[in-house]
Design an enzyme around this catalytic site. Structure first.
Site, PDB file in Angstrom:
ATOM      1  N   SER A  80      16.190   8.014 -30.798  1.00 54.61           N
ATOM      2  CA  SER A  80      17.212   8.365 -29.811  1.00 54.61           C
ATOM      3  C   SER A  80      17.737   7.111 -29.122  1.00 54.61           C
ATOM      4  CB  SER A  80      16.635   9.292 -28.744  1.00 54.61           C
ATOM      5  OG  SER A  80      16.191  10.476 -29.343  1.00 54.61           O
ATOM      6  N   GLU A 138       2.497  10.158 -10.481  1.00 54.44           N
ATOM      7  CA  GLU A 138       2.658  11.267  -9.559  1.00 54.44           C
ATOM      8  C   GLU A 138       3.121  12.403 -10.444  1.00 54.44           C
ATOM      9  OE1 GLU A 138       5.519   9.647  -6.927  1.00 54.44           O
ATOM     10  OE2 GLU A 138       3.998   8.825  -5.599  1.00 54.44           O
ATOM     11  N   GLY A 151      10.521   3.270 -31.573  1.00 55.07           N
ATOM     12  CA  GLY A 151      10.399   3.288 -33.031  1.00 55.07           C
ATOM     13  C   GLY A 151       9.057   3.834 -33.466  1.00 55.07           C
ATOM     14  N   TYR A 152       8.929   5.139 -33.443  1.00 52.78           N
ATOM     15  CA  TYR A 152       7.671   5.772 -33.857  1.00 52.78           C
ATOM     16  C   TYR A 152       7.837   6.480 -35.210  1.00 52.78           C
ATOM     17  CZ  TYR A 152       5.305   5.141 -29.252  1.00 52.78           C
ATOM     18  OH  TYR A 152       4.712   4.636 -28.132  1.00 52.78           O
TER      19      TYR A 152
END
Lengths: 359, 403
Positions: free
Chosen positions: B160, B243, B126-127
């Site tokens: 999304s 990584e 939720g940005y």
């Protein structure tokens, strides 16, 4: 995995850059650019004394026996400084002699070429045949007759390595009979060109090395031009960024304006990734033989196209000054024109790459 | 210059292959398990051998291996070849787990990390808000403490997977008196909580992957905050030493190119195979030039990472390079499709009868490549980053003023 330059390769680049900064600073570059002849034998001899004329040549003849990548990283630095020196064609000519010359021929020519006492160039393109070995029409024999186009520093070379029908090479000395050299005014005044006519000129054929030699010389040439193009385009991005940080309009430096920032970012995005592409193409010539021919074709077509676009953008980013003779961007702009054409335009190598992929 | 992975890594590759031969695909009765259950069982075994969840401590369900970019790459290559399940994809494993490991409370790590990496719970992020896209820190969704709970009101967008998510990690303005960035906290919310309304947005391709999420007096416990009050902006920017997957950056683009070549071989232009059209051939090589430059730049970044050196400006270009390549692929695909370029994309659900066909897939890519240009920082925002942080040009004037 270490896909990066070695400390030695970086040092080599720094040494070359320092030498050019000292011996051919911008004012001297400008002088040579405006000069009628445009070739400085002392500058070239100085570079040769640093070992640059024989990076790839056998040790017994005074060379350093290094790899194509070493040859290419130097081409990058020379390209970035727009050095007006015959590095490209001299390297290719001596490469051809080292690959296709017999022991006697190598012993006779390579020491002088490695030390810079003699200057060699390659005479490849023909008017209706272009640059590719399989298309050369000039017939091999004891003498040759015909014309070669776009011979780099042809006015100054002591030796011509001439591409002949069947993808073969022969050597013509400058003072041989029937050699006529015509200066051609090219756009790039840092790499002068000539048209060379041969009329029943005695030639010494280079018969060793088989069919692979011409392909190798072609591919090394494509990679060196790629490296030069990367160096030059990167320099143009730096110059444009520098200009944007200093030029003021509306009370601020123009680098504040997003339209210009995005243009500069796009230029960087076009060219920065190609550093790794030219590295890989150079590395492949010594270590990934199954890919090297096709990657060289892709690198040459791709990077010279990017150089061309970056040069147009850099000119625009410099505003009016970019369009003047006094402004410096034109020097690199015209080197981009040279890199695009020399050894075949992007179209030629895109077609080859498609063919080589079996598409 | 050395392009090999080295003997030690190649020995490791043999171990990975041996493991895969013995364990994937599942055999016997296990082969009959439902797909998700089978994948879960396999993942457990791969984690216990140290092949998955390598940077996550054992106590939270990971395999706690020391960071080794080449081993990570070998695992991706071999698991890819064997089509074996990797870590569950998704924003939970990619973003929330590293953030919790770095900034979370002990109980938060214990409660959320294991189930997330095992694929038992799903997250959404939720940005973005309707008025806060590129200028994310201007977000308005409000959180106020009421007893032992945060009470949250506002609206999130482009969320999304919200329709399938069990939880949301969310940026909320909890300190209205603080400056822009310092007023934000990072909260976790159970998606089953009363007051949450998820409404799917239909994309131009016809499918619905993202949503609007309306938050109406939504309560979440006081301690479901990651980091301290007002630290949310910093917490959201936490990245662990992963990584790095720079080698794999171009893999998707290479896949697109080979798809494009197949398309050109199967279609005709002016009665001739498209692959024989000179314009198509040259454009394919041009695209390959961009992809190879991108791919080898990945080798360079990985090598720099292995030496703990900064890769420089190239590391800021990865997203824009992929985006630019996607655009070029889309254009050439449309060129090759000719009049079929007017068809409906795969996901449109318009009953055109082309669903599943290669044409519809390419029409989806034609549009989907734009989604990629926009999601996760638009191409123009990427250009700002490259210009400002990479080239050292002055910061955007508007962004400076709004601090």
């Amino acid at each position: 995995m270490d896909f990066d330059l070695s400390d030695e390769q970086r040092l080599l680049q720094e040494t070359v850059a320092q030498f050019i900064d000292n011996e051919c600073p911008p004012a001297r570059l400008r002088e040579l650019f405006d000069d009628e002849v445009g070739y400085d034998p002392v500058l070239w001899k100085g570079l040769a004394e640093l070992g640059l004329a024989g990076i790839h040549l056998p040790g017994e003849y005074g060379g350093s026996e290094l790899e194509i990548l070493d040859l290419a990283v130097v081409a990058e630095t020379l390209g970035s400084l727009a050095a007006p020196v015959p590095y490209l064609s001299h390297s290719l000519a001596s490469l051809a002699i080292s690959l296709a010359g017999n022991a006697d021929q190598q012993g006779r020519w390579l020491p002088g070429l490695a030390s810079g006492d003699a200057l060699a160039t390659v005479a490849l393109a023909e008017e209706d045949a272009g640059w590719l070995p399989e298309a050369w029409k000039m017939a091999a024999g004891e003498t040759i007759t015909g014309t070669k186009e776009i011979v780099e520093f042809g006015e100054h070379a002591d030796l011509f390595v001439v591409g002949l029908a069947g993808g073969r090479f022969g050597v013509v000395e400058r003072n041989a009979s029937g050699v006529e050299i015509q200066r051609v005014e090219g756009a790039d005044r840092t790499r002068r060109i000539a048209r060379v006519n041969f009329e029943n000129t005695p030639i010494e054929m280079l018969n060793e090395g088989g069919d692979e030699v011409a392909a190798r010389v072609r591919d090394v040439g494509l990679v060196l031009i790629s490296a030069d193009a990367f160096g030059g385009a990167t320099k143009l991005v730096e110059m444009s960024v520098e200009y944007a940080k200093n030029r003021e309009q509306f009370g601020v430096t123009i680098g504040h304006f997003q339209a210009l920032k995005h243009q500069l970012a796009n230029m960087a995005v076009e060219i920065e990734p190609t550093r790794a592409l030219y590295w890989y193409a150079a590395h492949a010539l010594d270590h990934v033989p199954e890919e090297s021919e096709r990657v060289a074709a892709i690198a040459k077509s791709h990077i010279t196209e990017r150089y061309q676009q970056v040069a147009r953008d850099a000119t625009e980013a410099h505003g009016g000054i970019g369009f003047t003779w006094e402004g410096d961007t034109q020097i690199w702009f015209k080197r981009a024109m040279f890199d695009r054409v020399f050894m075949g335009t992007p179209r030629v190598h895109q077609n080859r790459a498609a063919e080589l992929a079996d598409w | 210059m050395d392009l090999s992975y080295g003997q030690e890594t190649e020995d490791y590759r043999k171990e990975v292959k041996t493991f895969l031969t013995a364990n994937w695909p599942l055999a016997g009765d296990e082969a009959k398990m439902p797909r998700e259950d089978g994948a879960r069982l396999f993942r457990e075994r791969a984690i216990s051998e140290g092949y998955l969840c390598r940077n996550i401590p054992k106590q939270y369900g990971g395999s706690e291996q020391s960071a080794d970019a080449l081993r990570g790459q070998v695992i991706r290559e071999e698991f890819g070849k064997a089509r074996a399940p990797m870590e569950p994809r998704g924003i939970g494993t990619m973003m929330l787990v590293p953030t919790l490991l770095d900034r979370g409370e002990e109980w938060q790590k214990e409660k959320f990390v294991g189930p997330t990496i095992r694929g038992e719970i799903n997250w959404c992020q939720g940005y973005s808000e309707p008025g806060s896209g590129s200028d994310l820190a201007s977000l308005m969704t409000k959180g106020e403490l009421d007893g032992d709970d945060w009470v949250i009101n506002g609206q999130k967008i482009w969320t999304s997977g919200a329709q399938r998510a069990d939880y949301m990690f969310c940026l909320v303005r909890t300190e209205p008196d603080e400056k822009k960035h310092a007023g934000i906290s990072y909260l976790l919310i159970d998606m089953k909580t009363k007051g949450i309304d998820v409404r799917p947005l239909r994309q131009m391709t016809g499918s619905s992957e993202f949503n609007e999420v309306f938050l109406n007096d939504v309560r979440t416990p006081k301690d479901w905050i990651v980091g301290k009050r007002g630290e949310g902006w910093l917490v959201s920017r936490t990245t662990l030493k992963h990584e790095r997957n720079s080698i794999g950056n171009a893999a998707q683009s290479l896949g697109l190119l080979s798809g494009l070549v197949s398309l050109a071989k199967s279609r005709k232009i002016d009665g001739q195979p498209a692959i024989e059209d000179p314009g198509v051939r040259r454009e394919l090589v041009r695209i390959e030039g961009y992809i190879r430059a991108h791919q080898y730049s990945g080798f360079l970044q990985t090598s720099k990472g292995l030496k703990d050196e900064n890769a420089g400006i190239i590391a800021m270009m990865n997203k824009l390079n992929s985006t630019n390549i996607g655009h070029k692929v889309a254009h050439l695909a449309m060129e090759i499709l000719g009049d079929d370029g007017l068809g409906a994309p795969l996901a449109a659900g318009l009953g055109t009868g082309t669903a599943g066909s290669s044409t519809a897939n390419w029409l989806s890519q034609y549009m989907g490549s734009l989604g990629i240009a926009i999601a996760g920082g638009t191409a123009n925002v990427q250009r700002n980053v490259i210009a400002e942080r990479g080239l050292g040009l002055p910061r955007d004037m508007a962004a400076n003023r709004s601090k």
